[in-house]
Design an enzyme around this catalytic site. Structure first.
Site, PDB file in Angstrom:
ATOM      1  N   ILE A   1      -7.382   7.272  71.566  1.00 37.12           N
ATOM      2  CA  ILE A   1      -8.331   7.848  72.159  1.00 37.12           C
ATOM      3  C   ILE A   1      -9.130   8.928  71.564  1.00 37.12           C
ATOM      4  O   ILE A   1      -8.703   9.642  70.388  1.00 37.12           O
ATOM      5  CB  ILE A   1      -7.854   8.872  73.301  1.00 37.12           C
ATOM      6  CG1 ILE A   1      -6.964   9.933  73.169  1.00 37.12           C
ATOM      7  CG2 ILE A   1      -7.099   7.829  74.174  1.00 37.12           C
ATOM      8  CD1 ILE A   1      -6.519  10.933  74.182  1.00 37.12           C
TER       9      ILE A   1
ATOM     10  N   ASN B   1       2.407  11.939  75.229  1.00 38.54           N
ATOM     11  CA  ASN B   1       2.621  10.414  74.666  1.00 38.54           C
ATOM     12  C   ASN B   1       4.046  10.322  74.453  1.00 38.54           C
ATOM     13  O   ASN B   1       4.412  11.302  73.701  1.00 38.54           O
ATOM     14  CB  ASN B   1       1.763  10.161  73.368  1.00 38.54           C
ATOM     15  CG  ASN B   1       1.811   8.711  73.109  1.00 38.54           C
ATOM     16  OD1 ASN B   1       1.646   7.864  73.972  1.00 38.54           O
ATOM     17  ND2 ASN B   1       2.269   8.459  71.790  1.00 38.54           N
TER      18      ASN B   1
ATOM     19  N   HIS C   1       6.506   7.971  72.079  1.00 37.55           N
ATOM     20  CA  HIS C   1       6.332   7.080  70.951  1.00 37.55           C
ATOM     21  C   HIS C   1       7.977   6.633  70.604  1.00 37.55           C
ATOM     22  O   HIS C   1       8.803   7.476  70.872  1.00 37.55           O
ATOM     23  CB  HIS C   1       5.792   7.751  69.826  1.00 37.55           C
ATOM     24  CG  HIS C   1       5.668   6.818  68.809  1.00 37.55           C
ATOM     25  ND1 HIS C   1       4.437   5.810  68.586  1.00 37.55           N
ATOM     26  CD2 HIS C   1       6.406   6.764  67.687  1.00 37.55           C
ATOM     27  CE1 HIS C   1       4.772   5.188  67.476  1.00 37.55           C
ATOM     28  NE2 HIS C   1       5.794   5.693  66.769  1.00 37.55           N
TER      29      HIS C   1
HETATM   30  N1  LIG Z   1      -5.918  10.203  69.611  1.00 40.50           N
HETATM   31  C1  LIG Z   1      -4.672   9.615  70.008  1.00 40.50           C
HETATM   32  N2  LIG Z   1      -4.695   8.561  70.633  1.00 40.50           N
HETATM   33  C2  LIG Z   1      -3.528   8.102  70.926  1.00 40.50           C
HETATM   34  C3  LIG Z   1      -2.363   8.609  70.560  1.00 40.50           C
HETATM   35  C4  LIG Z   1      -2.465   9.555  69.763  1.00 40.50           C
HETATM   36  O1  LIG Z   1      -1.423  10.291  69.225  1.00 40.50           O
HETATM   37  N3  LIG Z   1      -3.539  10.223  69.440  1.00 40.50           N
HETATM   38  N4  LIG Z   1      -1.147   7.858  70.823  1.00 40.50           N
HETATM   39  C5  LIG Z   1      -1.420   6.778  71.125  1.00 40.50           C
HETATM   40  C6  LIG Z   1      -0.112   5.567  71.651  1.00 40.50           C
HETATM   41  N5  LIG Z   1       0.291   5.025  70.084  1.00 40.50           N
HETATM   42  C7  LIG Z   1       1.357   5.311  69.789  1.00 40.50           C
HETATM   43  O2  LIG Z   1       2.198   6.116  70.230  1.00 40.50           O
HETATM   44  C8  LIG Z   1      -0.833   4.134  69.510  1.00 40.50           C
HETATM   45  C9  LIG Z   1      -1.047   3.059  70.435  1.00 40.50           C
HETATM   46  C10 LIG Z   1      -2.208   2.277  69.899  1.00 40.50           C
HETATM   47  C11 LIG Z   1      -2.465   2.524  68.495  1.00 40.50           C
HETATM   48  C12 LIG Z   1      -3.689   1.611  67.861  1.00 40.50           C
HETATM   49  O3  LIG Z   1      -3.804   1.304  66.716  1.00 40.50           O
HETATM   50  N6  LIG Z   1      -4.283   0.798  68.962  1.00 40.50           N
HETATM   51  C13 LIG Z   1      -5.428  -0.172  68.352  1.00 40.50           C
HETATM   52  C14 LIG Z   1      -5.595  -1.282  69.143  1.00 40.50           C
HETATM   53  C15 LIG Z   1      -4.330  -2.163  69.164  1.00 40.50           C
HETATM   54  C16 LIG Z   1      -4.468  -3.005  70.349  1.00 40.50           C
HETATM   55  O4  LIG Z   1      -5.584  -3.528  70.682  1.00 40.50           O
HETATM   56  O5  LIG Z   1      -3.409  -3.756  70.297  1.00 40.50           O
HETATM   57  C17 LIG Z   1      -6.893   0.715  68.548  1.00 40.50           C
HETATM   58  O6  LIG Z   1      -6.764   1.494  69.512  1.00 40.50           O
HETATM   59  O7  LIG Z   1      -7.805   0.314  67.902  1.00 40.50           O
HETATM   60  C18 LIG Z   1      -1.907   3.316  67.936  1.00 40.50           C
HETATM   61  C19 LIG Z   1      -0.961   4.274  68.273  1.00 40.50           C
HETATM   62  C20 LIG Z   1      -2.170   6.336  72.271  1.00 40.50           C
HETATM   63  N7  LIG Z   1      -3.593   7.055  71.844  1.00 40.50           N
HETATM   64  N1  LIG Z   2       2.540   3.447  69.910  1.00 41.19           N
HETATM   65  C1  LIG Z   2       2.671   3.373  71.480  1.00 41.19           C
HETATM   66  C2  LIG Z   2       3.753   2.683  71.722  1.00 41.19           C
HETATM   67  O1  LIG Z   2       4.393   1.819  70.961  1.00 41.19           O
HETATM   68  N2  LIG Z   2       4.376   3.076  72.993  1.00 41.19           N
HETATM   69  C3  LIG Z   2       5.298   2.447  73.390  1.00 41.19           C
HETATM   70  O2  LIG Z   2       5.129   1.333  74.329  1.00 41.19           O
HETATM   71  C4  LIG Z   2       6.284   1.011  75.124  1.00 41.19           C
HETATM   72  C5  LIG Z   2       5.772   0.928  76.547  1.00 41.19           C
HETATM   73  O3  LIG Z   2       6.765   0.347  77.274  1.00 41.19           O
HETATM   74  P1  LIG Z   2       6.524   0.316  78.996  1.00 41.19           P
HETATM   75  O4  LIG Z   2       5.120  -0.440  79.086  1.00 41.19           O
HETATM   76  O5  LIG Z   2       7.631  -0.590  79.654  1.00 41.19           O
HETATM   77  O6  LIG Z   2       6.569   1.680  79.450  1.00 41.19           O
HETATM   78  C6  LIG Z   2       7.352   2.209  75.132  1.00 41.19           C
HETATM   79  O7  LIG Z   2       8.390   1.827  74.311  1.00 41.19           O
HETATM   80  C7  LIG Z   2       6.387   3.232  74.493  1.00 41.19           C
HETATM   81  O8  LIG Z   2       7.293   4.222  73.588  1.00 41.19           O
END
Ligand SMILES: Nc1nc2c(c(=O)[nH]1)N[C@@H](CN(C=O)c1ccc(C(=O)N[C@@H](CCC(=O)O)C(=O)O)cc1)CN2
Ligand SMILES: NCC(=O)N[C@@H]1O[C@H](COP(=O)([O-])[O-])[C@@H](O)[C@H]1O
Length: 203
Positions: free
Chosen positions: A95, A109, A111
């Site tokens: 985001i 979040n 993780h």
């Molecule tokens: N600004 C932030 N945004 C999000 C965070 C954060 O810490 N700061 N946490 C993520 C959740 N996440 C890991 O916990 C995570 C989710 C997605 C991605 C990513 O690279 N997404 C790609 C698309 C991937 C896809 O389409 O499958 C993207 O957004 O281009 C990295 C980390 C939630 N957001």
């Molecule tokens: N980087 C973000 C990431 O990997 N998040 C992970 O996606 C899963 C969602 O499971 P759910 O849809 O069953 O809650 C969870 O394990 C969460 O930690």
């Protein structure tokens, strides 16, 4: 106590969303789940929300010219509902400041690793491939970086001999389903404070 209004952002199966719903329905978590935000119309988490009678805001990022464009709509949904806390639970999109700025300190979040190890996607696979003996789960505040926000809580999960990503994911999820509702409860009860990168929880 004043009602505490939360929104959950998710993209997939929604087992963490369900863990929060279950705690609320058992009377063990005093929050009102006002909205589910999902970027994948066919995600199972949408079905879970309908079952739990939680309003849903679903969008398809491909229909917008930028992240900022759809995040502006998400922000309006959150503000219209006077959301106190946004819980990212498997929301798989980075985001921008459109959402980070107004919600910093009120957006968390979960993780599936012990950050700062293994940020980003496929964190469980990263840990197995690296060969660490211990991984875990982290709940952190969301900032403009990637999984870099101040850490609220962590729980370790052992990696067994001959572990696969699938078997480890099951135990990671079990840990998440306890820790995430617990952190939401601490925030609802006003027990969490941030000082720079350091987060304190008054138990
Ligand atoms: N600004 C932030 N945004 C999000 C965070 C954060 O810490 N700061 N946490 C993520 C959740 N996440 C890991 O916990 C995570 C989710 C997605 C991605 C990513 O690279 N997404 C790609 C698309 C991937 C896809 O389409 O499958 C993207 O957004 O281009 C990295 C980390 C939630 N957001
Ligand atoms: N980087 C973000 C990431 O990997 N998040 C992970 O996606 C899963 C969602 O499971 P759910 O849809 O069953 O809650 C969870 O394990 C969460 O930690």
């Amino acid at each position: 106590m004043q009602p505490y209004r939360i929104a959950v952002m998710a993209s997939g199966s929604g087992s963490n969303f369900q863990a929060i719903v279950d705690q609320v329905q058992k009377g063990k978590l005093d929050v009102s789940i006002e909205l589910l935000v999902c970027d994948r119309p066919n995600a199972f988490v949408v079905e879970r929300a309908r079952e739990a009678k939680v309003p849903v805001f679903v969008f398809n990022p491909k229909e917008y010219e930028s992240r900022e464009a759809y995040e502006t709509l998400v922000l309006k949904e959150l503000q219209d509902r006077q959301i106190d806390l946004v819980v990212m639970a498997g929301y798989m999109r980075i985001i921008t400041n459109v959402l980070v700025e107004p919600f910093f300190g009120r957006m968390i979040n979960i993780h599936p690793s012990l950050l700062p190890s293994f940020p980003g996607v496929r964190a469980v696979e990263q840990a197995v491939d690296y060969g660490v003996k211990q991984t875990g789960v982290t709940v952190h505040f969301v900032d403009g970086g990637l999984d870099s926000g101040p850490i609220i809580a962590q729980r370790a999960v052992e990696i067994h001999e001959h572990e696969t990503a699938d078997s480890l994911t099951e135990r990671i999820h079990a840990a998440e389903h306890v820790l995430l509702p617990q952190v939401v409860r601490w925030l609802r009860e006003g027990r969490v404070s941030i000082d720079g990168r350091r987060v304190s929880v008054r138990l």
